[in-house]
Design an enzyme around this catalytic site. Structure first.
Site, PDB file in Angstrom:
ATOM      1  N   ARG A  29      71.450  17.051  25.372  1.00  0.00           N
ATOM      2  CA  ARG A  29      72.533  16.145  24.974  1.00  0.00           C
ATOM      3  C   ARG A  29      73.211  16.709  23.729  1.00  0.00           C
ATOM      4  O   ARG A  29      72.542  17.130  22.777  1.00  0.00           O
ATOM      5  CB  ARG A  29      71.961  14.761  24.677  1.00  0.00           C
ATOM      6  CG  ARG A  29      72.981  13.712  24.226  1.00  0.00           C
ATOM      7  CD  ARG A  29      72.242  12.409  23.933  1.00  0.00           C
ATOM      8  NE  ARG A  29      73.120  11.275  23.715  1.00  0.00           N
ATOM      9  CZ  ARG A  29      73.273  10.648  22.548  1.00  0.00           C
ATOM     10  NH1 ARG A  29      72.622  11.073  21.473  1.00  0.00           N
ATOM     11  NH2 ARG A  29      74.065   9.594  22.448  1.00  0.00           N
ATOM     12  N   GLU A  73      77.141   4.410  21.713  1.00  0.00           N
ATOM     13  CA  GLU A  73      76.663   3.073  21.344  1.00  0.00           C
ATOM     14  C   GLU A  73      77.836   2.141  21.039  1.00  0.00           C
ATOM     15  O   GLU A  73      78.002   1.655  19.920  1.00  0.00           O
ATOM     16  CB  GLU A  73      75.700   3.153  20.159  1.00  0.00           C
ATOM     17  CG  GLU A  73      74.376   3.811  20.504  1.00  0.00           C
ATOM     18  CD  GLU A  73      73.348   3.729  19.387  1.00  0.00           C
ATOM     19  OE1 GLU A  73      73.749   3.577  18.212  1.00  0.00           O
ATOM     20  OE2 GLU A  73      72.141   3.822  19.676  1.00  0.00           O
ATOM     21  N   GLU A 104      68.741   7.563  24.323  1.00  0.00           N
ATOM     22  CA  GLU A 104      68.257   7.759  22.957  1.00  0.00           C
ATOM     23  C   GLU A 104      66.942   7.020  22.798  1.00  0.00           C
ATOM     24  O   GLU A 104      66.854   5.823  23.083  1.00  0.00           O
ATOM     25  CB  GLU A 104      69.243   7.219  21.910  1.00  0.00           C
ATOM     26  CG  GLU A 104      70.477   8.043  21.683  1.00  0.00           C
ATOM     27  CD  GLU A 104      71.266   7.551  20.471  1.00  0.00           C
ATOM     28  OE1 GLU A 104      70.651   6.979  19.542  1.00  0.00           O
ATOM     29  OE2 GLU A 104      72.491   7.726  20.464  1.00  0.00           O
TER      30      GLU A 104
END
Length: 379
Positions: A71, A158, A280
């Site tokens: 990532r 997010e 995450e």
């Protein structure tokens, strides 16, 4: 008129999206290695303790532990270039050459709690949406022209609170429900613009990546149902994203339990029939209260330890792999090699997968821990 034309074109682009058609077999076992080039440029080196402390690139050590994807987080215009476009192109080329799948996470803002737009971007909604659309397209085309195939793309990081504040700010807790939906209207316009930018890149010859929406607190089913409900109530079709991406950490609330995560992911799989990833997570190797009070873990039976890192991550993998219809598709550990930021933003002192040796001021050394093999527990 510009605003209306931007909105219309974004809606048209999204409406034509094909249904999800990704692999039914590949399970992402990834690490966020966005900071690795910065660390290496600053003199950090890594040693594999299973190979008699042989010096090796951190990504090679992690690959030996089962990593199959990486990532990367991309900023718009970072001051020193770190996390910027060229920085990420260099890393992505390196990782693709080694056979890893590449997952690109667009950070339209550096602070997910505030989400300010880049300073040079417009401050009215129509022009901002148009700029966002062009930026997404241009970035994806740049990766394509560099010979890099992106497998996953997250449009924002997010984004529970929206993105590109104040215009794109959203509050899922606003009541009553019609007010929640109205509160998401600008965010929906901006998301459609970003998603249309992906289509623009595809029309320009870019191979289609899977498109992800990434928000935090994956364990909170009420949050997820309200958030995605408000987004779709504003005309964002469910075809506008391919994959759910969630953050899941043990120390930001004792309600972040495995049981709650399992319920949330399984319910969303039933409701949306889309692939799901935990993109995450991390777990402390050291949390002794030296600098901050020890935060309670949401799974207190798992010790804050190197062994606990493997137990936690393996349990998360099991939950994701057990999502109905085979829709659980991956887990990514956050920044396991960040030797100069070992707390990873928590109140625990160390959550990375290497033991940092600072004895030589000119060169920090990271010695691999047994937890680098966390992805090999479940082959």
């Amino acid at each position: 008129m510009l605003f209306l034309s931007v909105l219309s074109s974004c809606l048209a682009g999204v409406a034509a999206l094909p249904p999800y058609g990704g692999s039914q077999e590949f399970f992402f076992k990834g690490h966020d290695l966005s900071s690795l080039k910065m660390l290496e440029d600053g003199g950090c080196i890594y040693k594999d303790t299973t190979r008699h402390n042989q010096t090796m690139p951190a990504d090679d050590i992690l690959a030996g532990g089962g990593m199959n994807s990486v990532r990367l987080r991309v900023w718009v215009n970072p001051v020193d270039g770190t996390y910027g476009l060229q920085y990420n192109l260099d890393l992505a080329k390196r990782f693709q050459q080694k056979g890893f799948k590449i997952y690109l996470d667009f950070h339209f803002a550096e602070d997910p709690q505030k989400q300010p737009p880049p300073a040079a971007w417009p401050t009215t909604l129509g022009p901002l949406a148009l700029t966002l659309r062009g930026y997404v397209k241009d970035t994806l085309v740049s990766f394509h022209e560099a010979g890099i195939n992106l497998d996953l793309v997250a449009l924002g990081n997010e984004i529970r609170h929206g993105m590109l504040w104040p215009l794109g700010q959203a509050d899922v807790d606003v009541e009553p429900w019609p007010a929640t939906v109205a509160n998401f209207s600008n965010l929906a316009i901006l998301y459609k613009a970003a998603r249309a930018g992906v289509d623009d890149a595809i029309y320009a010859g870019v191979r289609k990546p899977e498109v992800m929406i990434h928000i935090d607190n994956g364990w909170n089913l009420t949050l997820q149902q309200r958030w995605f409900g408000a987004l779709t109530a504003n005309g964002v079709p469910t075809t506008a994203w391919d994959v759910f991406g969630f953050s899941f950490y043990p120390f930001y609330g004792t309600a972040a339990t495995f049981d709650n995560l399992r319920t949330s992911l399984n319910t969303l799989a039933e409701e949306y029939r889309k692939p799901i990833q935990v993109v995450e997570t991390d777990y402390p190797a050291i949390c002794n209260g030296e600098y901050h009070p020890i935060p309670p873990s949401s799974e207190p039976e798992i010790p804050y330890s190197i062994a606990g890192q493997t137990i936690w991550t393996d349990d998360v993998i099991k939950i994701v792999q057990d999502v109905p219809y085979g829709l659980g598709r991956g887990v990514h550990y956050w920044e396991p090699a960040w030797l100069n930021s070992t707390s990873l933003g928590s109140n625990c002192s160390d959550a990375i997968l290497f033991t940092a040796d600072y004895s030589n001021p000119a060169q920090t050394v990271g010695y691999s821990r047994t937890s680098v093999h966390m992805f090999q527990v479940r082959a």
